[in-house]
Design a protein around this motif. Structure first.
Motif, PDB file in Angstrom:
ATOM      1  N   ASP A   4       0.862  -1.078  -0.019  1.00  0.00           N
ATOM      2  CA  ASP A   4       0.055  -0.031  -0.052  1.00  0.00           C
ATOM      3  C   ASP A   4       0.892   1.070  -0.031  1.00  0.00           C
ATOM      4  O   ASP A   4       1.914   1.159   0.611  1.00  0.00           O
ATOM      5  CB  ASP A   4      -0.770  -0.076   1.191  1.00  0.00           C
ATOM      6  CG  ASP A   4      -1.941  -1.041   1.497  1.00  0.00           C
ATOM      7  OD1 ASP A   4      -2.104  -1.763   0.512  1.00  0.00           O
ATOM      8  OD2 ASP A   4      -2.270  -1.259   2.746  1.00  0.00           O
ATOM      9  N   ASN A   5       0.453   2.440  -0.258  1.00  0.00           N
ATOM     10  CA  ASN A   5       0.999   3.618  -0.162  1.00  0.00           C
ATOM     11  C   ASN A   5       1.264   3.952   1.300  1.00  0.00           C
ATOM     12  O   ASN A   5       0.051   3.588   2.159  1.00  0.00           O
ATOM     13  CB  ASN A   5       0.228   4.661  -1.004  1.00  0.00           C
ATOM     14  CG  ASN A   5       0.647   4.580  -2.478  1.00  0.00           C
ATOM     15  OD1 ASN A   5       1.726   4.370  -2.766  1.00  0.00           O
ATOM     16  ND2 ASN A   5      -0.383   4.837  -3.190  1.00  0.00           N
ATOM     17  N   PRO A  62       1.315   6.507   4.616  1.00  0.00           N
ATOM     18  CA  PRO A  62       0.729   8.098   4.887  1.00  0.00           C
ATOM     19  C   PRO A  62       1.681   9.298   4.294  1.00  0.00           C
ATOM     20  O   PRO A  62       1.602  10.168   3.913  1.00  0.00           O
ATOM     21  CB  PRO A  62       0.577   8.165   6.422  1.00  0.00           C
ATOM     22  CG  PRO A  62       1.313   7.241   6.958  1.00  0.00           C
ATOM     23  CD  PRO A  62       1.746   6.052   5.949  1.00  0.00           C
ATOM     24  N   MET A  73       5.846   3.372   1.431  1.00  0.00           N
ATOM     25  CA  MET A  73       4.998   2.243   1.055  1.00  0.00           C
ATOM     26  C   MET A  73       5.307   1.365   2.473  1.00  0.00           C
ATOM     27  O   MET A  73       6.069   1.349   3.165  1.00  0.00           O
ATOM     28  CB  MET A  73       5.674   1.515   0.058  1.00  0.00           C
ATOM     29  CG  MET A  73       7.228   0.734   0.101  1.00  0.00           C
ATOM     30  SD  MET A  73       7.456  -0.177  -1.314  1.00  0.00           S
ATOM     31  CE  MET A  73       9.313  -0.460  -0.980  1.00  0.00           C
ATOM     32  N   VAL A  74       3.676   0.807   2.466  1.00  0.00           N
ATOM     33  CA  VAL A  74       3.768  -0.493   3.551  1.00  0.00           C
ATOM     34  C   VAL A  74       3.942  -1.813   2.753  1.00  0.00           C
ATOM     35  O   VAL A  74       2.903  -1.986   1.701  1.00  0.00           O
ATOM     36  CB  VAL A  74       2.289  -0.408   4.085  1.00  0.00           C
ATOM     37  CG1 VAL A  74       2.070  -1.671   5.127  1.00  0.00           C
ATOM     38  CG2 VAL A  74       2.023   0.975   4.572  1.00  0.00           C
ATOM     39  N   ILE A  75       4.777  -2.433   2.909  1.00  0.00           N
ATOM     40  CA  ILE A  75       4.892  -3.958   2.347  1.00  0.00           C
ATOM     41  C   ILE A  75       4.283  -4.797   3.213  1.00  0.00           C
ATOM     42  O   ILE A  75       4.435  -5.136   4.300  1.00  0.00           O
ATOM     43  CB  ILE A  75       6.535  -4.229   2.279  1.00  0.00           C
ATOM     44  CG1 ILE A  75       7.246  -3.030   1.775  1.00  0.00           C
ATOM     45  CG2 ILE A  75       6.395  -5.349   1.478  1.00  0.00           C
ATOM     46  CD1 ILE A  75       8.653  -3.391   1.549  1.00  0.00           C
ATOM     47  N   ARG A  76       3.028  -5.305   2.434  1.00  0.00           N
ATOM     48  CA  ARG A  76       2.006  -6.231   3.118  1.00  0.00           C
ATOM     49  C   ARG A  76       2.631  -7.659   3.139  1.00  0.00           C
ATOM     50  O   ARG A  76       3.671  -7.839   2.560  1.00  0.00           O
ATOM     51  CB  ARG A  76       0.930  -6.165   2.249  1.00  0.00           C
ATOM     52  CG  ARG A  76       0.047  -4.788   2.483  1.00  0.00           C
ATOM     53  CD  ARG A  76      -1.208  -4.899   1.834  1.00  0.00           C
ATOM     54  NE  ARG A  76      -2.235  -5.743   2.673  1.00  0.00           N
ATOM     55  CZ  ARG A  76      -3.342  -5.473   2.402  1.00  0.00           C
ATOM     56  NH1 ARG A  76      -4.134  -4.989   1.298  1.00  0.00           N
ATOM     57  NH2 ARG A  76      -4.295  -6.397   3.494  1.00  0.00           N
ATOM     58  N   PRO A  77       2.182  -8.720   4.133  1.00  0.00           N
ATOM     59  CA  PRO A  77       2.990  -9.746   4.164  1.00  0.00           C
ATOM     60  C   PRO A  77       3.186 -10.656   2.962  1.00  0.00           C
ATOM     61  O   PRO A  77       4.411 -11.257   2.827  1.00  0.00           O
ATOM     62  CB  PRO A  77       1.827 -10.715   4.966  1.00  0.00           C
ATOM     63  CG  PRO A  77       1.253  -9.587   6.005  1.00  0.00           C
ATOM     64  CD  PRO A  77       1.106  -8.285   5.156  1.00  0.00           C
ATOM     65  N   TYR A 100       5.866  -8.981   1.559  1.00  0.00           N
ATOM     66  CA  TYR A 100       7.092  -8.993   2.119  1.00  0.00           C
ATOM     67  C   TYR A 100       7.834 -10.475   1.941  1.00  0.00           C
ATOM     68  O   TYR A 100       9.097 -10.893   2.223  1.00  0.00           O
ATOM     69  CB  TYR A 100       6.889  -8.548   3.626  1.00  0.00           C
ATOM     70  CG  TYR A 100       8.097  -8.403   4.287  1.00  0.00           C
ATOM     71  CD1 TYR A 100       8.758  -7.086   4.298  1.00  0.00           C
ATOM     72  CD2 TYR A 100       8.830  -9.185   5.230  1.00  0.00           C
ATOM     73  CE1 TYR A 100      10.081  -7.097   4.913  1.00  0.00           C
ATOM     74  CE2 TYR A 100      10.075  -9.183   5.755  1.00  0.00           C
ATOM     75  CZ  TYR A 100      10.830  -8.080   5.582  1.00  0.00           C
ATOM     76  OH  TYR A 100      11.984  -7.635   6.387  1.00  0.00           O
ATOM     77  N   GLU A 123      11.528 -11.366   1.548  1.00  0.00           N
ATOM     78  CA  GLU A 123      12.224 -12.460   2.393  1.00  0.00           C
ATOM     79  C   GLU A 123      13.032 -13.310   1.619  1.00  0.00           C
ATOM     80  O   GLU A 123      14.197 -13.826   2.066  1.00  0.00           O
ATOM     81  CB  GLU A 123      11.310 -12.878   3.572  1.00  0.00           C
ATOM     82  CG  GLU A 123      10.919 -12.298   4.453  1.00  0.00           C
ATOM     83  CD  GLU A 123      10.323 -12.760   5.815  1.00  0.00           C
ATOM     84  OE1 GLU A 123       9.135 -13.439   5.350  1.00  0.00           O
ATOM     85  OE2 GLU A 123      10.596 -12.903   7.030  1.00  0.00           O
ATOM     86  N   GLU A 129      11.433   5.630   0.937  1.00  0.00           N
ATOM     87  CA  GLU A 129      12.365   4.875   1.640  1.00  0.00           C
ATOM     88  C   GLU A 129      12.231   3.591   0.947  1.00  0.00           C
ATOM     89  O   GLU A 129      11.021   3.264   0.483  1.00  0.00           O
ATOM     90  CB  GLU A 129      11.592   4.619   2.912  1.00  0.00           C
ATOM     91  CG  GLU A 129      12.382   3.505   4.006  1.00  0.00           C
ATOM     92  CD  GLU A 129      11.544   3.306   5.244  1.00  0.00           C
ATOM     93  OE1 GLU A 129      10.285   3.653   5.260  1.00  0.00           O
ATOM     94  OE2 GLU A 129      12.244   2.513   6.113  1.00  0.00           O
ATOM     95  N   LEU A 159      14.014  -0.968   1.091  1.00  0.00           N
ATOM     96  CA  LEU A 159      14.904  -1.734   1.781  1.00  0.00           C
ATOM     97  C   LEU A 159      15.797  -2.224   0.827  1.00  0.00           C
ATOM     98  O   LEU A 159      15.605  -2.552  -0.439  1.00  0.00           O
ATOM     99  CB  LEU A 159      14.049  -3.002   2.316  1.00  0.00           C
ATOM    100  CG  LEU A 159      12.967  -2.381   3.132  1.00  0.00           C
ATOM    101  CD1 LEU A 159      12.224  -3.832   3.646  1.00  0.00           C
ATOM    102  CD2 LEU A 159      13.298  -1.462   4.393  1.00  0.00           C
TER     103      LEU A 159
END
Lengths: 471, 471
Positions: free
Chosen positions: A29-30, A32, A37-41, A44, A48, A155, A157
């Motif tokens: 998701d984007n 705030p 970004m929010v990396i969802r399970p 991710y 991993e 940001e 990773l």
């Protein structure tokens, strides 16, 4: 019966398809703050697996993991002139900490060459301390004006490797070793992407490097995506941070360095290289879930069989998920797994059970066929390997079919605009031609030799430029 | 012959011993920005092993990894009143990004309850989405006025779990499950530290929690160190972020939540719990290097044998390093491995070879003895398991021997000042007594029941407070 459209077709609007796939497959998701970004399970989980595969190759290349601070004194950045010029416009700056204004603002790392050299200059004393081979897994921040999830985020990773060597040749060989035996090996053999290995032109080099090696993937719309880079830094940072060693001859010498990075951008590359109009297609060797076993109906015998098959596949070394959520309609679950790109789907309902069969759906070639339940433990690993091979072959064929030899800038622009890569002699193009292309949104992705190897120098005879539009 | 001192003895100056050990064992350095640290490869190797062991337990508890942004809008922090009050003094604030002053400053995450709830409130729709069990491995920043490497650093690495449940009981049970089956299981059975599991007093709770469970270790100087915490958040954050679900009955309900964290602080805890005057002692199940095989001299037969033994031990499932750096004096290398706390050292020189033996040095009990080369592959795994057990036993005996039952505040302060833990009835102490202790630098580390279990409530009858000085 025609299938309902789940996503905007790629041919209609590729960027929109990309964004819809990321949302619907629950990858990210984007955040705030703009550009985060929010990396969802599930997203991710892909990362991993990339980390596991890369980390093993990085350790096999002799490097050790370590961790350096997120916060870098602003003064460090300015020590290497080209480096600060390259990164200054993208920096996030912390001016307040612990309720007070800081005496010297600190920068959130955009990359760690400077802060790592501050340590290297303490750790390296003699030739016995070389080579020093360090990697770190970390988040970095580069303020992004035109964000796109996974591809360009404020940001992200990544892993960044940083090494110091006694000689120029050793550093050069190590940068090339990472390029080929870590990055290319991973991208070709795990991601199933037929990347092109090449050398960046001087104008596309990393800020502070003397040579940048790159791996370029072709996307589903015929553009290019940089998947990772490996840099020779020469002695630029060593000079800026006075990183010297006592040689065997008793003299003080500057070290020679490399740095190399690959990031969550690869998740975007994976989607753009392998996705189709039904969603993602994950290469089996990468897939966090290689096979999903679905109960078609809420039936005791079916649920028991689904779990049994799950256990049998696990025992056969397959990464399996059992989907027994029968309170969600079967069709919706099947579409979800297709969106997520799980390579193999095994569907079991009451009628299948009576016949002792299951439906085996293969995401990569597509198609479904009934197979005997007893054959699954032997069959699935074979199917996974076959589909891994197939995906790489499709990637190679796609790139080959969309790559043209051209002689001039005009033709190159035309090829790129139509969604393809153009190969053009570098001697014919040159830096002037490169600037002409750039004015039309087309870049030189990399230089290769005529037979597809990495050129030893920018001006090696017979060098070919690969030009394209890029993400 | 008396051994030369490598470190300041613990009895002379424990904090100095700690800092010297970290430097000499090459675990970490101070970073250039005050309060930050550089985690060197050996120190990071310990953290990587902690990550592997914890990650497996977290996944076994059903949680999935994900990643949320480093940058949090300042306004998010203020949504939960106690939370912002707790964290405001420690925040690092980014005011400039991409060369411009930001319209709204962003905070570098000190913890992620707020930004994660912003996602949870979107992801959770119905009871079918619960429980939602998420973990992230990340760096966090809390501006630190009195930094100490690993224990209190401005930036540290950690995992933070965040979950949402349909009922209060489920959330409570999950927080307790993480406390016991993830954290305690790891700390006792891998770290070999006999932690005490308890409940924090209201004044020591996490900012925003309704209950905080803790694990406390006794350090080598008889103080206490908090090794991890698991919180019940009640509905505080759910209310602040409006995280609701559609129940089976068709009503909209707020979720019940937990959060739980453990960090690089555990590396400091490991040093303080198991270190001795010769350096670190690493528990075998954690150790990145369980056995080092040293060539005493630069001799072809010795070097060949050292490598062969290395291979044999690797085949026996031991994590081995071969030390054939014969250009560094043997004595110095032996001291280095002792400092680093590698559980088993196998030393082979020409004379040993003649006899078909090696010297086996055990770091945990201490001492060296000759053993037959052929017995090593069978012997070393046994020694490692025995020494794992021994270390936990020593930890338990140390804690028991330094813990006293007391009746009043005066005695408790005395016990703590002498380097020990005091047990005092919580009913006799109360919040007034807690404040009296705090004025003398002594804190209630946790509440336990008379038989050492975790109390169901702060005021459960028979509750005992464990009080100590703490790091």
């Amino acid at each position: 019966m025609a299938k309902a459209l789940v996503l905007t077709p790629r041919a209609d609007d590729f960027p929109r398809w990309y964004q819809e796939l990321i949302n619907k497959a629950e990858l990210a998701d984007n955040g705030p703050v703009r550009g985060t970004m929010v990396i969802r399970p599930y997203g991710y989980g892909l990362w991993e697996r990339m980390q596991q595969e890369l980390d093993a190759r990085i350790k096999a290349a002799g490097a050790s993991n370590a961790y350096f601070p997120l916060f870098i004194p602003q003064s460090y950045l300015t020590k290497e002139a080209e480096h600060v010029e390259g990164f200054a416009p993208e920096l996030a700056v912390v001016t307040h900490g612990g309720g007070k204004e800081l005496e010297e603002p600190v920068v959130v790392r955009p990359t760690s060459e400077t802060i790592i050299n501050a340590s290297f200059s303490k750790w390296v004393q003699s030739y016995r301390d070389l080579p020093l081979l360090i990697n770190q897994w970390a988040n970095v921040v580069r303020w992004e004006m035109r964000p796109r999830v996974f591809l360009r985020t404020t940001e992200f990773l990544w892993q960044e490797g940083h090494t110091a060597h006694a000689t120029c040749e050793e550093a050069r060989d190590y940068a090339a070793h990472i390029h080929r035996n870590v990055y290319a090996d991973f991208m070709v053999n795990v991601l199933g992407i037929d990347v092109v290995l090449g050398r960046k032109t001087p104008s596309e080099r990393f800020a502070g490097a003397v040579n940048t090696l790159t791996l370029e993937a072709m996307t589903g719309d015929g553009k290019a995506l940089q998947m990772g880079t490996s840099h020779e830094l020469g002695q630029n940072f060593a000079r800026a941070f006075n990183t010297r060693y006592l040689s065997r001859d008793g003299t003080q010498e500057l070290v020679w360095q490399t740095s190399w990075g690959s990031s969550t951008r690869m998740v975007g590359g994976l989607i753009m290289a392998h996705g189709d109009d039904d969603g993602l297609r994950v290469p089996p060797r990468l897939a966090p879930v290689q096979a999903v076993v679905l109960a078609v109906k809420d039936d005791q015998a079916v649920l028991a069989k689904v779990r049994e098959i799950g256990d049998r596949l696990t025992a056969a070394g397959v990464r399996v998920q059992v989907d027994d959520r029968t309170d969600t309609p079967f069709g919706r679950r099947a579409v979800d797994w297709e969106l997520k790109g799980v390579p193999v789907r095994i569907e079991i309902g009451p009628r299948d059970l009576e016949k002792g069969t299951a439906l085996l759906a293969r995401r990569i070639p597509g198609g479904k066929e009934p197979v005997a339940l007893d054959s699954l433990a032997a069959l699935v690993p074979e199917v996974l390997e076959a589909d891994q091979t197939l995906l790489l072959q499709q990637s190679r064929e796609w790139r080959t079919s969309r790559t043209s030899e051209v002689a001039g800038v005009g033709d190159a622009v035309e090829v790129a605009a139509a969604g393809g890569w153009a190969r053009i002699p570098w001697a014919a193009l040159g830096e002037a031609g490169e600037a002409e292309l750039a004015a039309q949104g087309v870049t030189v992705r990399c230089l290769v030799t005529e037979d597809g190897a990495v050129p030893e120098a920018d001006d090696a005879p017979g060098t070919v430029a690969i030009v394209a539009r890029a993400y």
